[in-house]
Design a protein around this motif. Structure first.
Motif, short mmCIF file in Angstrom:
data_model
loop_
_atom_site.label_atom_id
_atom_site.label_comp_id
_atom_site.label_asym_id
_atom_site.label_seq_id
_atom_site.Cartn_x
_atom_site.Cartn_y
_atom_site.Cartn_z
N HIS A 1 0.82 -1.22 0.00
CA HIS A 1 0.00 0.00 0.00
C HIS A 1 0.85 1.27 0.00
O HIS A 1 0.47 2.26 -0.62
N THR A 2 1.98 1.23 0.67
CA THR A 2 2.86 2.40 0.66
C THR A 2 3.43 2.63 -0.73
O THR A 2 3.52 3.76 -1.20
N ALA A 3 3.81 1.54 -1.41
CA ALA A 3 4.33 1.67 -2.77
C ALA A 3 3.27 2.24 -3.71
O ALA A 3 3.57 3.06 -4.58
N ARG A 4 2.03 1.83 -3.53
CA ARG A 4 0.97 2.30 -4.40
C ARG A 4 0.59 3.75 -4.10
O ARG A 4 0.37 4.55 -5.01
N ALA A 5 0.49 4.09 -2.82
CA ALA A 5 0.00 5.41 -2.44
C ALA A 5 1.10 6.46 -2.39
O ALA A 5 0.84 7.65 -2.54
N GLY A 6 2.33 6.03 -2.15
CA GLY A 6 3.44 6.97 -2.10
C GLY A 6 3.74 7.54 -0.73
O GLY A 6 4.78 8.16 -0.53
N GLY B 1 17.04 -6.90 7.10
CA GLY B 1 18.36 -6.28 7.06
C GLY B 1 18.58 -5.47 5.80
O GLY B 1 19.69 -5.38 5.27
N ALA B 2 17.50 -4.85 5.30
CA ALA B 2 17.58 -4.06 4.06
C ALA B 2 16.62 -2.88 4.15
O ALA B 2 15.55 -2.98 4.77
N ARG B 3 17.03 -1.78 3.52
CA ARG B 3 16.17 -0.61 3.46
C ARG B 3 15.22 -0.77 2.27
O ARG B 3 15.65 -1.01 1.14
N LEU B 4 13.92 -0.63 2.52
CA LEU B 4 12.92 -0.85 1.48
C LEU B 4 12.47 0.43 0.79
O LEU B 4 12.03 0.39 -0.36
N PHE B 5 12.56 1.57 1.48
CA PHE B 5 12.13 2.84 0.92
C PHE B 5 13.18 3.92 1.20
O PHE B 5 13.83 3.91 2.25
N GLU B 6 13.31 4.84 0.25
CA GLU B 6 14.02 6.09 0.49
C GLU B 6 12.96 7.09 0.92
O GLU B 6 12.00 7.36 0.20
N ARG B 7 13.12 7.64 2.11
CA ARG B 7 12.11 8.51 2.69
C ARG B 7 12.44 9.98 2.43
O ARG B 7 13.60 10.38 2.48
N SER B 8 11.39 10.76 2.16
CA SER B 8 11.53 12.21 2.04
C SER B 8 10.31 12.84 2.70
O SER B 8 9.39 12.15 3.14
N MET C 1 7.60 8.56 -0.47
CA MET C 1 8.52 7.46 -0.22
C MET C 1 8.75 6.73 -1.53
O MET C 1 7.80 6.38 -2.23
N ARG C 2 10.01 6.51 -1.83
CA ARG C 2 10.37 5.88 -3.10
C ARG C 2 11.05 4.54 -2.81
O ARG C 2 11.93 4.44 -1.96
N LEU C 3 10.61 3.51 -3.53
CA LEU C 3 11.16 2.18 -3.33
C LEU C 3 12.65 2.13 -3.66
O LEU C 3 13.09 2.70 -4.66
N THR C 4 13.41 1.42 -2.83
CA THR C 4 14.78 1.10 -3.18
C THR C 4 14.77 -0.10 -4.12
O THR C 4 13.71 -0.76 -4.28
N PRO C 5 15.87 -0.44 -4.77
CA PRO C 5 15.89 -1.65 -5.59
C PRO C 5 15.48 -2.90 -4.81
O PRO C 5 14.76 -3.76 -5.32
N GLN C 6 15.94 -2.99 -3.55
CA GLN C 6 15.54 -4.13 -2.72
C GLN C 6 14.05 -4.11 -2.43
O GLN C 6 13.37 -5.15 -2.43
#
Length: 302
Positions: free
Chosen positions: A14-19, A47-54, A58-63
């Protein structure tokens, strides 16, 4: 450490869809703080970052993108399993997420939705009504009903109807203004403009004996809601060019009068759109088949 609760992945989806986490929390019916805590727990477990936060989004990382692709597929597989299990009981269950145009929904679809839900009490309808097209691949939509030509090859389309838009005005408007005899007469009329995909549809095309002509129309009202455009036409504010499906009841009951009936307009198809790479649950297949029969019967008597 592995993911302990697969439902936590709903926050990722939902975060990926809504931003934003706030929008994701609202969709899931939880607090933003709970959504944030869930996402942090996921990142800690992996053990991985899923989003770059601003501050804005929020923008997905490659992981994060990799996990999202698998999470979406996992939920689709669960949906598929649910459908297969319930199919043994001959029942349809689950939420049916539909997007449909405003005027078509009000003029035609609402009683059909009621009938389908009465036939299948285990199905819940989540309806999004509007004329701005949704991103069927990204948004939470099982099937979208959409007018016009198709441009996205990633979608599976099923044609429901091929009609031509009709030029109409109310009897009141025609008492105050002479009816156009040829398309060029429209430049002297107040034409109600319908905005499609953010662009004003000002050029109307007509044909007679195989020869097409274009007229650039003008008016003092434009709108991106087809239902409101029809209501303005019925109220006598001007002339509109709208789908025959949307105005057929108004013409039959005398609220609108068809104009330039001996001129042809460009075909305006109606499709049901589904994402091509997504599993289609039994309830969605049944719903699309149900609508196809309804439109077939409607057009047979039109």
């Amino acid at each position: 450490m592995k993911i302990e609760n697969i439902s936590d992945l709903q926050v990722l989806v939902h975060t990926a869809r809504a931003g934003t986490l706030t929008a994701a929390a609202h969709a899931l019916g939880i607090t933003p703080a709970a959504a944030s805590a869930t996402l942090k727990r996921l990142e800690a477990q992996l053990g991985a970052r899923l989003f770059e936060r601003s501050t804005r989004a929020m923008r997905l990382t490659p992981q994060g993108q990799t996990l999202l692709d698998y999470a979406v597929r996992a939920f689709e597989l669960l949906d598929e399993g649910e459908s297969l299990v319930t199919a043994d009981r001959g029942e349809l269950v689950g939420t049916l997420r539909v997007a449909s145009p405003s005027d078509l929904t009000r003029s035609t679809l609402l009683p059909w939705f009621d009938e389908f839900l009465a036939l299948h009490p285990g199905v819940q309808l989540s309806l999004s009504v509007g004329d701005r097209p949704l991103d069927v691949m990204r948004d939470e939509v099982d099937v979208a009903l959409r007018y016009g030509a198709l441009a996205d090859s990633r979608l599976v389309a099923r044609a429901f109807a091929l009609t031509n838009p009709l030029l109409t005005a109310s009897p009141d408007y025609l008492r105050r203004h002479p009816a156009p005899r040829v398309p060029q007469d429209l430049v002297h009329h107040n034409c109600l403009i319908f905005n499609r995909s953010g662009r004003r549809h000002r050029v109307w095309r007509f044909a007679q004996n195989g020869q097409w002509t274009e007229v650039r129309v003008n008016g003092n009202r434009s709108v991106d809601d087809a239902s409101l455009a029809r209501e303005w036409t019925v109220a006598g504010y001007g002339i509109s060019l709208k789908s025959a499906l949307d105005v057929r009841n108004d013409i039959r009951e005398g609220r609108l009068v068809r104009l330039l009936a001996d001129w042809e307009t460009e075909p305006y198809p109606l499709h049901a759109l589904l994402p091509s790479g997504r599993f289609v649950p039994a309830r969605v297949r049944a719903f699309v088949d149900f609508l196809a029969l309804k439109f077939e019967a409607l057009l047979a008597v039109a």
